[in-house]
Design a protein around this motif. Sequence first.
Motif, PDB file in Angstrom:
ATOM      1  N   ARG A   1     -52.117  30.382  -6.523  1.00  0.00           N
ATOM      2  CA  ARG A   1     -52.224  29.363  -5.458  1.00  0.00           C
ATOM      3  C   ARG A   1     -53.690  29.131  -5.103  1.00  0.00           C
ATOM      4  NH1 ARG A   1     -47.539  32.004  -3.406  1.00  0.00           N
ATOM      5  NH2 ARG A   1     -48.781  33.179  -1.905  1.00  0.00           N
ATOM      6  N   PHE A   2     -54.467  30.205  -5.025  1.00  0.00           N
ATOM      7  CA  PHE A   2     -55.893  30.082  -4.767  1.00  0.00           C
ATOM      8  C   PHE A   2     -56.563  29.251  -5.863  1.00  0.00           C
ATOM      9  CE2 PHE A   2     -60.120  31.586  -5.953  1.00  0.00           C
ATOM     10  CZ  PHE A   2     -60.835  31.261  -4.807  1.00  0.00           C
ATOM     11  N   ALA A   3     -56.256  29.554  -7.113  1.00  0.00           N
ATOM     12  CA  ALA A   3     -56.868  28.835  -8.238  1.00  0.00           C
ATOM     13  C   ALA A   3     -56.539  27.349  -8.163  1.00  0.00           C
ATOM     14  CB  ALA A   3     -56.390  29.419  -9.567  1.00  0.00           C
ATOM     15  N   GLN A   4     -55.310  27.041  -7.811  1.00  0.00           N
ATOM     16  CA  GLN A   4     -54.920  25.633  -7.743  1.00  0.00           C
ATOM     17  C   GLN A   4     -55.590  24.933  -6.563  1.00  0.00           C
ATOM     18  OE1 GLN A   4     -50.716  24.875  -7.316  1.00  0.00           O
ATOM     19  NE2 GLN A   4     -50.941  22.878  -8.287  1.00  0.00           N
TER      20      GLN A   4
ATOM     21  N   THR B   1     -67.373  26.422 -26.049  1.00  0.00           N
ATOM     22  CA  THR B   1     -66.782  25.780 -24.878  1.00  0.00           C
ATOM     23  C   THR B   1     -65.463  26.484 -24.558  1.00  0.00           C
ATOM     24  OG1 THR B   1     -65.508  24.180 -26.174  1.00  0.00           O
ATOM     25  CG2 THR B   1     -67.761  23.526 -25.531  1.00  0.00           C
ATOM     26  N   PHE B   2     -64.924  26.199 -23.408  1.00  0.00           N
ATOM     27  CA  PHE B   2     -63.627  26.762 -23.028  1.00  0.00           C
ATOM     28  C   PHE B   2     -62.563  26.371 -24.050  1.00  0.00           C
ATOM     29  CE2 PHE B   2     -59.664  26.115 -20.488  1.00  0.00           C
ATOM     30  CZ  PHE B   2     -59.349  27.451 -20.333  1.00  0.00           C
TER      31      PHE B   2
ATOM     32  N   SER C   1     -57.919  21.243 -20.150  1.00  0.00           N
ATOM     33  CA  SER C   1     -57.212  19.990 -20.358  1.00  0.00           C
ATOM     34  C   SER C   1     -56.280  19.737 -19.188  1.00  0.00           C
ATOM     35  CB  SER C   1     -56.411  20.055 -21.657  1.00  0.00           C
ATOM     36  OG  SER C   1     -55.338  20.949 -21.509  1.00  0.00           O
ATOM     37  N   ALA C   2     -55.821  18.510 -19.056  1.00  0.00           N
ATOM     38  CA  ALA C   2     -54.902  18.152 -17.974  1.00  0.00           C
ATOM     39  C   ALA C   2     -53.554  18.815 -18.173  1.00  0.00           C
ATOM     40  CB  ALA C   2     -54.755  16.639 -17.905  1.00  0.00           C
ATOM     41  N   ASN C   3     -53.246  19.205 -19.415  1.00  0.00           N
ATOM     42  CA  ASN C   3     -51.949  19.796 -19.724  1.00  0.00           C
ATOM     43  C   ASN C   3     -51.864  21.264 -19.381  1.00  0.00           C
ATOM     44  OD1 ASN C   3     -51.313  17.318 -20.765  1.00  0.00           O
ATOM     45  ND2 ASN C   3     -51.769  17.896 -22.876  1.00  0.00           N
ATOM     46  N   HIS C   4     -52.992  21.928 -19.192  1.00  0.00           N
ATOM     47  CA  HIS C   4     -52.960  23.373 -18.939  1.00  0.00           C
ATOM     48  C   HIS C   4     -53.727  23.724 -17.718  1.00  0.00           C
ATOM     49  CE1 HIS C   4     -51.749  23.211 -23.137  1.00  0.00           C
ATOM     50  NE2 HIS C   4     -51.023  24.267 -22.806  1.00  0.00           N
TER      51      HIS C   4
ATOM     52  N   SER D   1     -54.014  26.761 -16.848  1.00  0.00           N
ATOM     53  CA  SER D   1     -55.454  26.849 -17.097  1.00  0.00           C
ATOM     54  C   SER D   1     -56.006  28.172 -16.595  1.00  0.00           C
ATOM     55  CB  SER D   1     -56.192  25.691 -16.420  1.00  0.00           C
ATOM     56  OG  SER D   1     -55.913  24.491 -17.082  1.00  0.00           O
ATOM     57  N   ALA D   2     -55.540  28.605 -15.427  1.00  0.00           N
ATOM     58  CA  ALA D   2     -56.003  29.891 -14.888  1.00  0.00           C
ATOM     59  C   ALA D   2     -55.648  31.022 -15.839  1.00  0.00           C
ATOM     60  CB  ALA D   2     -55.397  30.132 -13.508  1.00  0.00           C
ATOM     61  N   ARG D   3     -54.449  30.977 -16.394  1.00  0.00           N
ATOM     62  CA  ARG D   3     -54.046  32.003 -17.361  1.00  0.00           C
ATOM     63  C   ARG D   3     -54.969  31.987 -18.587  1.00  0.00           C
ATOM     64  NH1 ARG D   3     -49.370  34.634 -16.277  1.00  0.00           N
ATOM     65  NH2 ARG D   3     -47.920  33.617 -14.874  1.00  0.00           N
ATOM     66  N   TYR D   4     -55.314  30.776 -19.075  1.00  0.00           N
ATOM     67  CA  TYR D   4     -56.224  30.689 -20.224  1.00  0.00           C
ATOM     68  C   TYR D   4     -57.606  31.227 -19.881  1.00  0.00           C
ATOM     69  CZ  TYR D   4     -53.404  28.398 -23.774  1.00  0.00           C
ATOM     70  OH  TYR D   4     -52.473  28.126 -24.730  1.00  0.00           O
TER      71      TYR D   4
END
Length: 133
Positions: A29-32, A63-64, A130-133, A41-44
């Motif tokens: 929730r903090f990451a979002q 790059t990420f 990316s917008a997907n993750h 994305s946070a998991r990645y």
Amino acid sequence: MMAIAINRYSKNCGDTTASRREGTAVFFRFAQRSLGISQGSARYYIRCYQRFGDNPEAMSVFTFSELRILLAKHVTAEHIAAMVRAKSENATMTREAFTGHLKSLLEQTSDGSSAFRQLPRGGNSDNRPSANH
């Protein structure tokens, strides 16, 4: 940061599966809310840090999006070192060139072709998720 949230919940509520899950949920929730990134994305980001956090060369060269590709389980430390050299020689390497070079490295190993099929797809060519993750 995730470890801090989990440890705090475990300390306050007991070291249970439920408290660890709640600590994890608080972190996401903090990451979002604060960072504007999705749970995926946070998991990645966490996985990239876990795999490459002790490799400053990889963290500074890739790059990420490229780090995400290198997370594939069949990509070895030798592959990563070779990719660091290739990227250092060609800092403007496109994503297609990056994945092509990695594919050729993987094909030199006995199980490389199956490893390439497991490489993640998507993401940007820059450091943003990316917008997907």
